[in-house]
Design an enzyme around this catalytic site. Structure first.
Site: not given
Ligand SMILES: *Cc1c(COP(=O)(O)O)cnc(C)c1O
Length: 378
Positions: A46, A98, A170, A195
């Protein structure tokens, strides 16, 4: 070195042990330690994993940042960055945001005490006017989703600096190939790597990228403490997808420019939203801060019947959520990316029931135009 070269050599971490031209997928949760007094560079996956590190270094380099952090989704990256704020803090957010970011801001962070004001961020005056004594950050998308609105990022970052605020952007639609907000003075760049960065519609991932060392330490702390990390298989796939970012963006963008021009002159298309069209209100601002308009555009058709027929009848684009893949994707913001937004909020933002968003893939542009023409008339 130029971007294209860094894209290949930076995302091409060679395995230090074997010399393999592809960094191995370090599929492990933990790393054996040799000494009680001194732990190695990696202890628990992690906190750090060499495959993830290779991807994070590649993304940091491409964005012109000092550090990048990979997360299990774009929303995990956005949410982890929002963890930098405290209950009672206020953010100024672009209204055309978004849908998932709208949801997490209003329903999760809202419940936890973060205050938000949505503004028309195409106006710097509107951004500045929304700042209160409790404001700690400005959250932007440029181009925005789904109406491709443009914010002057340099101008917004200058306002933020004057008021001691962080600027978060973003930049999913652009990728660092076309726009690098850190160079414009912004503090945190966020991506849905799902994306264009990965680009093959086979991974869900996200990134936060920063230049400032203190900010890097704070996001690194959140990444490890909150733990929304990206797993090694997905890091490897994203590294693989990243290598062709330039050629994919160039080709998809070339087609998008052609398709946008075709749509703009089509009698049954009432509006086209694409920053590559000179008629777009943000054309000049976008051209000054990005090196291309990208491969996502939205348009409105003259009727709901035509819209439904297009979405259900299209052959060469998937009718699906998401964007930025090698295949074109046609989506319906009202019921997809912005379904999380109440109908009244959608309407006030101009996200109508005849609005369609097209992410242009790598098919031949003329074939795509022919397929669109078959459904809406040539
Ligand atoms: C898809 C998307 C997100 C969310 O990313 P996920 O990887 O789906 O969590 C955030 N911002 C924009 C602009 C997006 O297109």
């Amino acid at each position: 070195m130029k971007f294209a070269t860094r894209l290949i050599h930076g995302s091409h971490a060679i395995d230090p042990v074997t010399g393999a031209l592809s960094i191995p997928i370090h599929q492990t949760s933990t790393f054996a330690q040799e000494s009680v007094d001194h732990f190695g560079k990696y202890d628990y996956a992690r906190s750090g994993n060499p495959t993830r590190e290779a991807l994070e270094e590649a993304i940091a380099d491409l964005e012109g940042g000092s550090r990048a952090f990979a997360f299990g989704s774009g929303m995990a990256a956005i949410s982890s960055a929002l963890m930098l704020f405290s209950p009672g803090d206020h953010l100024v957010v672009c209204e055309d945001v978004y849908g998932g970011a709208f949801r997490v801001l209003t329903r999760l962070f809202g419940q936890w005490g973060l205050k938000v004001t949505f503004v028309d961020a195409t106006s710097l005056q509107a951004i500045e006017a929304a700042i209160t004594p409790a404001t700690r950050g400005i959250y932007l998308e440029s181009p925005s989703n789904p109406l491709l609105k443009i914010t002057d990022l340099k101008g917004a970052a200058a306002i933020a600096k004057r008021h001691g605020l962080l600027t978060l952007v973003d930049s999913t639609f652009m990728t660092p190939y076309l726009q690098r907000p850190l160079e414009l003075g912004c503090d945190i760049v966020l991506h849905s790597g799902t994306k264009f960065l990965n680009g093959h519609s086979d991974v869900v991932c996200g990134f936060a990228v920063v230049q400032d060392a203190d900010l890097a330490a704070r996001i690194g702390f959140v990444q490890n403490a909150f733990g929304a990390i990206l797993g090694p298989q997905d890091c490897w796939l994203t590294l693989r997808g990243l290598r062709t970012l330039k050629v994919r963006m160039e080709e998809s963008q070339r087609s998008a420019i052609k398709i946008a021009a075709w749509l703009a002159s089509h009698p049954r298309v009432t509006r086209v939203y694409y920053p590559g069209l000179e008629s777009h209100p943000g054309y000049a601002v976008h051209a000054a801060q990005a090196s291309g308009p990208g491969a996502v555009l939205s348009f409105e058709l003259e009727s709901y019947e035509l819209t439904k027929g297009l979405l259900e009848g299209i052959d060469l684009a998937a009718f699906a959520v998401s964007l930025g893949g090698v295949e074109s994707i046609l989506s319906y913001p009202a019921k997809m990316s912005h379904a999380a937004m109440p109908a009244s909020e959608r309407a006030s933002r101009g996200i109508s029931d005849t609005l369609v968003r097209l992410s242009v893939g790598l098919e031949d542009a003329d074939d795509l135009i022919a397929d669109l023409g078959r459904l809406i008339g040539a």
